[in-house]
Write an enzyme that holds these catalytic residues in place. Structure first.
Site, mmCIF file in Angstrom:
data_model
loop_
_atom_site.group_PDB
_atom_site.id
_atom_site.type_symbol
_atom_site.label_atom_id
_atom_site.label_comp_id
_atom_site.label_asym_id
_atom_site.label_seq_id
_atom_site.Cartn_x
_atom_site.Cartn_y
_atom_site.Cartn_z
ATOM 1 N N SER A 44 0.872 -1.185 0.000
ATOM 2 C CA SER A 44 0.000 0.000 0.000
ATOM 3 C C SER A 44 0.903 1.228 0.000
ATOM 4 O O SER A 44 0.911 2.042 0.908
ATOM 5 C CB SER A 44 -0.965 -0.017 1.190
ATOM 6 O OG SER A 44 -0.317 0.287 2.389
ATOM 7 N N HIS A 160 -3.617 -5.915 2.701
ATOM 8 C CA HIS A 160 -2.747 -6.895 3.350
ATOM 9 C C HIS A 160 -3.449 -8.217 3.641
ATOM 10 O O HIS A 160 -2.894 -9.088 4.303
ATOM 11 C CB HIS A 160 -2.191 -6.323 4.661
ATOM 12 C CG HIS A 160 -1.271 -5.161 4.451
ATOM 13 N ND1 HIS A 160 -0.889 -4.316 5.450
ATOM 14 C CD2 HIS A 160 -0.659 -4.706 3.322
ATOM 15 C CE1 HIS A 160 -0.077 -3.378 4.958
ATOM 16 N NE2 HIS A 160 0.059 -3.598 3.680
ATOM 17 N N GLU A 169 -5.123 -1.878 9.409
ATOM 18 C CA GLU A 169 -4.464 -2.457 10.584
ATOM 19 C C GLU A 169 -5.183 -2.094 11.871
ATOM 20 O O GLU A 169 -5.503 -0.921 12.080
ATOM 21 C CB GLU A 169 -3.019 -1.925 10.697
ATOM 22 C CG GLU A 169 -2.212 -2.145 9.445
ATOM 23 C CD GLU A 169 -0.782 -1.624 9.555
ATOM 24 O OE1 GLU A 169 -0.320 -1.326 10.681
ATOM 25 O OE2 GLU A 169 -0.132 -1.516 8.512
ATOM 26 N N GLU A 209 1.025 -9.178 7.350
ATOM 27 C CA GLU A 209 1.822 -8.732 8.497
ATOM 28 C C GLU A 209 1.599 -9.610 9.722
ATOM 29 O O GLU A 209 1.896 -9.216 10.855
ATOM 30 C CB GLU A 209 1.529 -7.251 8.786
ATOM 31 C CG GLU A 209 1.886 -6.387 7.575
ATOM 32 C CD GLU A 209 1.873 -4.896 7.845
ATOM 33 O OE1 GLU A 209 1.328 -4.480 8.884
ATOM 34 O OE2 GLU A 209 2.411 -4.160 7.009
ATOM 35 N N ASP A 246 -4.311 1.743 11.673
ATOM 36 C CA ASP A 246 -3.785 2.318 10.441
ATOM 37 C C ASP A 246 -4.871 2.120 9.403
ATOM 38 O O ASP A 246 -5.092 1.006 8.925
ATOM 39 C CB ASP A 246 -2.477 1.662 10.003
ATOM 40 C CG ASP A 246 -1.970 2.253 8.684
ATOM 41 O OD1 ASP A 246 -2.584 3.219 8.187
ATOM 42 O OD2 ASP A 246 -0.958 1.746 8.149
ATOM 43 N N GLU A 291 -3.425 6.281 12.265
ATOM 44 C CA GLU A 291 -2.506 6.521 11.148
ATOM 45 C C GLU A 291 -3.281 6.616 9.834
ATOM 46 O O GLU A 291 -4.207 5.838 9.598
ATOM 47 C CB GLU A 291 -1.504 5.348 11.101
ATOM 48 C CG GLU A 291 -0.529 5.404 9.929
ATOM 49 C CD GLU A 291 0.401 4.179 9.926
ATOM 50 O OE1 GLU A 291 0.640 3.596 11.004
ATOM 51 O OE2 GLU A 291 0.866 3.809 8.840
ATOM 52 N N ASP A 318 1.582 8.653 7.412
ATOM 53 C CA ASP A 318 2.464 7.686 6.744
ATOM 54 C C ASP A 318 2.548 8.062 5.260
ATOM 55 O O ASP A 318 3.473 8.767 4.856
ATOM 56 C CB ASP A 318 1.909 6.269 6.957
ATOM 57 C CG ASP A 318 2.614 5.218 6.116
ATOM 58 O OD1 ASP A 318 3.698 5.501 5.596
ATOM 59 O OD2 ASP A 318 2.076 4.094 5.969
ATOM 60 N N LYS A 343 9.779 5.237 7.633
ATOM 61 C CA LYS A 343 10.125 4.063 6.822
ATOM 62 C C LYS A 343 11.295 4.466 5.927
ATOM 63 O O LYS A 343 11.092 5.202 4.953
ATOM 64 C CB LYS A 343 8.942 3.666 5.941
ATOM 65 C CG LYS A 343 7.710 3.135 6.667
ATOM 66 C CD LYS A 343 6.549 3.058 5.679
ATOM 67 C CE LYS A 343 5.392 2.223 6.180
ATOM 68 N NZ LYS A 343 4.195 2.407 5.309
ATOM 69 N N HIS A 371 8.148 -1.108 9.787
ATOM 70 C CA HIS A 371 8.455 -2.095 8.742
ATOM 71 C C HIS A 371 7.611 -1.797 7.503
ATOM 72 O O HIS A 371 6.872 -0.820 7.473
ATOM 73 C CB HIS A 371 8.117 -3.494 9.269
ATOM 74 C CG HIS A 371 6.635 -3.703 9.450
ATOM 75 N ND1 HIS A 371 6.033 -4.935 9.503
ATOM 76 C CD2 HIS A 371 5.601 -2.801 9.577
ATOM 77 C CE1 HIS A 371 4.729 -4.792 9.643
ATOM 78 N NE2 HIS A 371 4.445 -3.519 9.696
ATOM 79 N N LYS A 394 6.605 -0.328 14.936
ATOM 80 C CA LYS A 394 5.475 -0.973 14.273
ATOM 81 C C LYS A 394 6.027 -2.051 13.360
ATOM 82 O O LYS A 394 6.685 -1.749 12.357
ATOM 83 C CB LYS A 394 4.704 0.090 13.488
ATOM 84 C CG LYS A 394 3.647 -0.465 12.565
ATOM 85 C CD LYS A 394 2.793 0.638 11.969
ATOM 86 C CE LYS A 394 2.680 0.456 10.470
ATOM 87 N NZ LYS A 394 1.417 0.916 9.888
HETATM 88 P P1 PGA Z 1 2.850 -1.085 3.272
HETATM 89 O O1 PGA Z 1 1.917 -0.936 4.546
HETATM 90 O O2 PGA Z 1 4.192 -1.508 3.723
HETATM 91 O O3 PGA Z 1 2.141 -2.127 2.446
HETATM 92 O O4 PGA Z 1 2.870 0.255 2.585
HETATM 93 C C1 PGA Z 1 2.374 -0.492 5.773
HETATM 94 C C2 PGA Z 1 1.680 0.757 6.210
HETATM 95 O O5 PGA Z 1 0.795 1.287 5.507
HETATM 96 O O6 PGA Z 1 1.991 1.283 7.256
HETATM 97 ZN ZN ZN Z 2 0.437 3.023 7.004
#
Ligand code: PGA
Ligand code: ZN
Length: 419
Positions: A44, A160, A169, A209, A246, A291, A318, A343, A371, A394
């Site tokens: 995503s 996911h 999430e 995840e 999230d 998030e 994010d 990230k 992650h 996370k």
């Molecule tokens: P992604 O999802 O690694 O698939 O982008 C993680 C997130 O959105 O935090």
């Molecule tokens: Zn996110």
């Protein structure tokens, strides 16, 4: 001690937790010492992230990374020979200069990050320091006053998982005197949640995840199940345990219609309606972090969300910030969010990641090191989270080895520093 000089760099194509190719790089010093790092990949992904270089050829449905590997073994490797591995800014600036594009589309953020991280790991090995201590020393970071808490994604939805929910999430944020106690409580809640879902008639499947991926009647039902699991664990909601979400709202936003389409409710909502829904959920459940509650370019609505809920809970950007300092600065100016997800592969180098973190800290934004949905057992981000005193790490649920690698590394560091 002689200077730790880079002799050569090499890369390989390896597979991540979704069975898709990714880059692993190794930096070798003239004295033979070496360190390696693998990069993760999101599914995503945000529109403003640095770009990965993929082969776009037949292998792996276009996702091969032989071109990225060739960049490391060729252009990048050549340029780094003879450099000091413990001069991270110099290495990262060299990588940025070699690429020469703002979105890293020339060499690819995957090739660049693999080398940036491998260099830091090699330097930490050379200096005989644990990675988190090396990072603290190398970037002159203040001694952190907190140890990261687990932000554990126990229910997976959206991109996911193969279920029917829009929210990506549902996270458990367990309190506790020590990090180990927080992990033990989280594990207890996951066990209870499994029983609840079984009872509810769901087959126990997990998402990308490691969280359970049940079919739900509504997005709210996920929070209901989580609350039941906490109660059955003999823990107190809002006291011992809080929740995080999230939403990853960019994934169900229609830019043309300016509408958020929520499943399985089949509700088309304006940003203002969605914000009201969050307010209701925050009033009803102990949600402490939210998030990507809104889409990545819906700035005005982010401002409204932060006005409405920012005093009460942590509002994390994010996709909104994509770990980019410029986007974070825009958020600070327009009062959007009060925390940032970190990230490293969204920006490409460790130095730029640290610059974004420093900007967040200077402006009172919390940091959550994270992650990606596609991961390897590389545990670099655990050391990064400790080094910067991240509020949370996370890293998915307490299942699947690529998720546990990070939480387990924190157990090890916690024992070392007495957290
Ligand atoms: P992604 O999802 O690694 O698939 O982008 C993680 C997130 O959105 O935090
Ligand atoms: Zn996110």
């Amino acid at each position: 001690m002689a200077h730790p000089t880079i002799d050569h760099v090499m890369a390989h194509e390896v597979l991540d937790s979704r069975g898709e190719p990714t880059v692993r790089a190794t930096v070798v010093l003239t004295d033979g010492q070496r360190g390696a790092a693998s990069v993760p990949a999101g599914v995503s992904t945000g529109a403003h992230e640095a770009l990965e270089l993929r082969d776009l050829a037949e292998r792996f449905a276009g996702k091969g990374v032989r071109k990225a590997v060739a960049r490391v073994n060729g252009t990048i490797g050549q340029a780094l020979i003879g450099m000091r591995v413990d001069d991270q800014p110099a290495i990262d600036h060299k990588l940025i200069e070699l690429d020469g594009t703002p979105d890293r589309s020339n060499l690819g953020a995957n090739s660049i990050l693999s080398v940036s991280l491998a260099a830091a790991r090699t330097a930490s090995i050379f200096s005989r320091l644990p990675l988190y201590q090396y990072l603290q020393k190398s970037f002159g970071l203040p001694r952190p006053d907190k140890f990261p808490r687990p932000m554990c994604n126990v229910l997976n939805g959206a991109k996911h998982a193969d279920n029917n929910i829009s929210f990506q999430e549902y996270q458990v944020l367990a309190g506790g005197k020590t990090y180990a106690a927080q992990i033990e409580r989280t594990a207890r809640i996951i066990d209870e949640l499994r029983e609840i879902l079984r009872h509810h008639g769901d087959r126990i499947l997990v998402g990308d995840e490691g969280g359970f991926a049940p079919m739900l009647e509504s997005n709210e039902q996920g929070l209901e199940f989580l609350s039941q699991a906490v109660a059955r664990s003999d823990l107190r909601l809002g006291d011992d345990v809080n929740f995080g979400l999230d939403v990853a709202a960019s994934e169900f936003y229609s830019i043309e219609r300016k509408i958020y389409l929520l499943q399985p409710e089949v509700r088309a909502m304006t940003a203002a309606e969605l914000i009201s829904l969050y307010q209701e959920l925050v009033a009803k459940y102990p949600i402490k972090t939210l998030e990507d509650g809104l889409a990545e370019d819906d700035w005005d609505s982010w401002k409204l969300l932060t006005e409405r809920l920012g005093k009460k809970i942590t509002i994390i950007g994010d996709d909104l910030f994509a770990t980019q300092r410029d986007r974070l600065n825009q958020g600070i100016k327009s009062r959007a969010a009060n925390a940032i997800l970190i990230k490293p592969n969204q920006v490409g180098t460790l130095t730029e990641t640290m610059e974004t973190i420093a900007t967040a800290r200077r402006n009172g934004y919390q940091c959550v090191v994270s992650h990606r949905s596609g991961e390897t057992c590389d545990d670099f981000i655990a050391d990064l989270a400790v080094a910067i005193g991240s509020e949370y790490l996370k890293a998915g649920s307490l299942m699947r080895s690529e998720r546990l690698a990070k939480y387990n590394r924190l157990l090890e560091i916690a024992a070392e520093v007495g957290a």
